[in-house]
Design an enzyme around this catalytic site. Structure first.
Site, short mmCIF file in Angstrom:
data_model
loop_
_atom_site.label_atom_id
_atom_site.label_comp_id
_atom_site.label_asym_id
_atom_site.label_seq_id
_atom_site.Cartn_x
_atom_site.Cartn_y
_atom_site.Cartn_z
N GLY A 1 0.73 -1.19 0.04
CA GLY A 1 -0.06 -0.02 -0.03
C GLY A 1 1.10 1.30 0.11
O GLY A 1 1.90 1.27 0.77
N ASP B 1 2.40 -0.27 11.99
CA ASP B 1 2.30 -1.45 12.67
C ASP B 1 3.68 -2.39 12.22
O ASP B 1 3.53 -3.26 12.32
CB ASP B 1 0.98 -2.03 12.03
CG ASP B 1 1.00 -2.38 10.36
OD1 ASP B 1 2.02 -1.60 9.91
OD2 ASP B 1 0.33 -3.26 10.10
N ASP C 1 -0.28 2.51 8.82
CA ASP C 1 -0.98 1.99 10.02
C ASP C 1 0.09 2.03 11.13
O ASP C 1 -0.42 1.68 12.46
CB ASP C 1 -1.51 0.52 9.87
CG ASP C 1 -2.48 0.28 8.89
OD1 ASP C 1 -3.10 1.17 8.78
OD2 ASP C 1 -2.84 -0.71 8.12
N THR D 1 4.23 2.79 5.73
CA THR D 1 2.66 2.55 6.01
C THR D 1 1.97 3.27 7.00
O THR D 1 2.73 3.70 7.90
CB THR D 1 2.71 0.90 6.52
OG1 THR D 1 1.19 0.74 6.89
CG2 THR D 1 3.48 0.54 7.51
N ARG E 1 -6.53 -2.21 10.37
CA ARG E 1 -6.89 -3.65 10.65
C ARG E 1 -6.69 -4.31 11.69
O ARG E 1 -7.30 -4.85 12.36
CB ARG E 1 -6.75 -4.43 9.19
CG ARG E 1 -7.37 -5.85 9.31
CD ARG E 1 -6.92 -6.56 7.86
NE ARG E 1 -5.46 -6.95 7.93
CZ ARG E 1 -4.85 -6.33 6.98
NH1 ARG E 1 -5.25 -5.36 6.32
NH2 ARG E 1 -3.55 -6.67 7.04
N ASP F 1 5.04 -4.72 6.19
CA ASP F 1 5.30 -5.99 6.49
C ASP F 1 5.45 -7.22 5.57
O ASP F 1 6.59 -7.67 5.19
CB ASP F 1 4.33 -6.63 7.54
CG ASP F 1 4.39 -8.15 8.24
OD1 ASP F 1 3.89 -8.87 7.78
OD2 ASP F 1 5.38 -8.05 8.87
N ARG G 1 0.93 -5.40 -6.09
CA ARG G 1 1.35 -6.73 -5.37
C ARG G 1 1.39 -7.73 -6.38
O ARG G 1 0.94 -7.72 -7.56
CB ARG G 1 0.11 -7.17 -4.41
CG ARG G 1 -0.17 -5.84 -3.39
CD ARG G 1 -1.40 -6.52 -2.47
NE ARG G 1 -2.01 -5.27 -1.62
CZ ARG G 1 -1.35 -4.55 -0.60
NH1 ARG G 1 -0.12 -5.04 -0.32
NH2 ARG G 1 -1.75 -3.77 -0.13
#
Length: 328
Positions: A15, A134, A132, A130, A176, A107, A76
């Site tokens: 992303g 994360d 997020d 990213t 998410r 990730d 992707r």
């Protein structure tokens, strides 16, 4: 490392996030500063498989530091998950005389990069990109700060409508498996309640909180929900549940979606991307490989890539207490 680095490839994968262009710019210009060649790889690992490369120099990256998305595009690639695909990708790298790679992504991108390194021994440094936030080993990933500012700005606008019509808005944000955006943006925007994946607060607690808000005189409310929340209902199912149990509320849903990924990167993300890019290139020159660059205690550090992949981030639970106090 015996072989001297002369040409470095750079790609963006997964992303997109604000700050990726600034990181590409930093990699390209650091290469130029040290007399190295830089090759851009279009569409991430898919472009690597197809040999879709472009020579990049300092002027190739003019006027991109302020732009969201990624000039190298992203995609992707299922074929890269197979050994044959990675062998094909490595052959393209050898044909182009690329000695090392900088991979900008999240990730999944890091897992692909680690596997490629193990199988081919090509030096790789990763940059976390990213929204997020994360990725283990860094307090901030590229795009996270920009996404927070975007979400807060949008919620501020939603609150104007909520206040004008005495409405309850359920605002779903990205995240998410990680509630960093919801928790921090929720506090920053003054949300009455915040639902995140790390903490199962339950629908009854939410209803009780909304009842208290109504009784205290609040005529409108904002609830920020991470898309991976554990409340057991989608945001639209939650809307129906609240309406069934609290008929005095006029409930609306706003799913912010991909607008959180777009837009010009914040100053913080531009500076962070520049620091990450310089560190990535100079680490490869020093013979380092299979590391991620990360920010810890305001210092740019190297984190073993496998540790970054296997580790898990944690939200600051103290912020939940702060949120509860602020929503009084």
């Amino acid at each position: 490392m015996d072989k001297k680095i002369k040409k470095i490839g750079v790609l963006t994968s997964g992303g997109d996030s604000p700050g990726m262009n600034a990181a590409i710019r930093a990699v390209v210009r650091t290469c130029a500063y040290h007399g190295l060649q830089c090759q851009g790889i279009y569409r991430g690992f898919q472009g690597l498989l197809e040999g879709d490369f472009i020579e990049l120099g300092p002027r190739s990256v003019n006027n991109i530091i302020n732009k969201g998305g990624t000039m190298l595009k992203s995609a992707r690639c299922k074929e890269f998950m197979e050994k044959e695909g990675r062998e094909k990708a490595y052959q393209h790298l050898k044909d182009a005389n690329i000695d090392a790679l900088v991979v900008i992504g999240g990730d999944g991108s890091f897992k692909g990069a680690t596997t490629l390194h193990k199988e081919t021994n090509i030096p790789i440094i990763a940059i976390p990109g990213t929204i997020d936030n994360d990725i283990f080993g860094t307090t901030h990933t590229l795009g996270y700060d920009t996404a927070l500012n975007t979400v807060v700005e949008v919620i501020d606008k939603i609150r104007d409508t909520a206040s004008s019509h005495n409405r309850l808005f359920l605002v779903e944000v990205m995240g998410r498996d990680c509630g960093h955006i919801a928790l921090n943006a929720g506090i920053g925007a003054g949300a009455e309640e915040i639902l995140i994946p790390e903490e199962n607060l339950g629908v009854e607690r939410l209803l009780e909180s909304l009842r208290r808000s109504k009784e205290s005189g609040k005529s409108s409310s904002i609830v920020v929900i991470s898309e991976g929340g554990k409340i057991g209902k989608t945001v639209f199912e939650l809307k129906e549940y609240v309406e069934e149990n609290l008929s005095e509320y006029d409930v609306r849903v706003s799913v912010l979606g991909h607008m959180q990924r777009g837009g010009a990167p914040s100053c913080f993300d531009r500076v962070l991307a520049s620091r990450f890019g310089v560190k990535a290139v100079e680490s490869l020159m020093e013979g380092k490989s299979n590391f991620m660059v990360g920010l810890r205690n305001d210092q740019i550090e190297l984190v073993p890539l496998e540790k970054a992949i296997k580790g898990s981030t944690k939200v600051d639970m103290e912020l939940l207490r702060v949120s509860d106090i602020m929503s009084t």
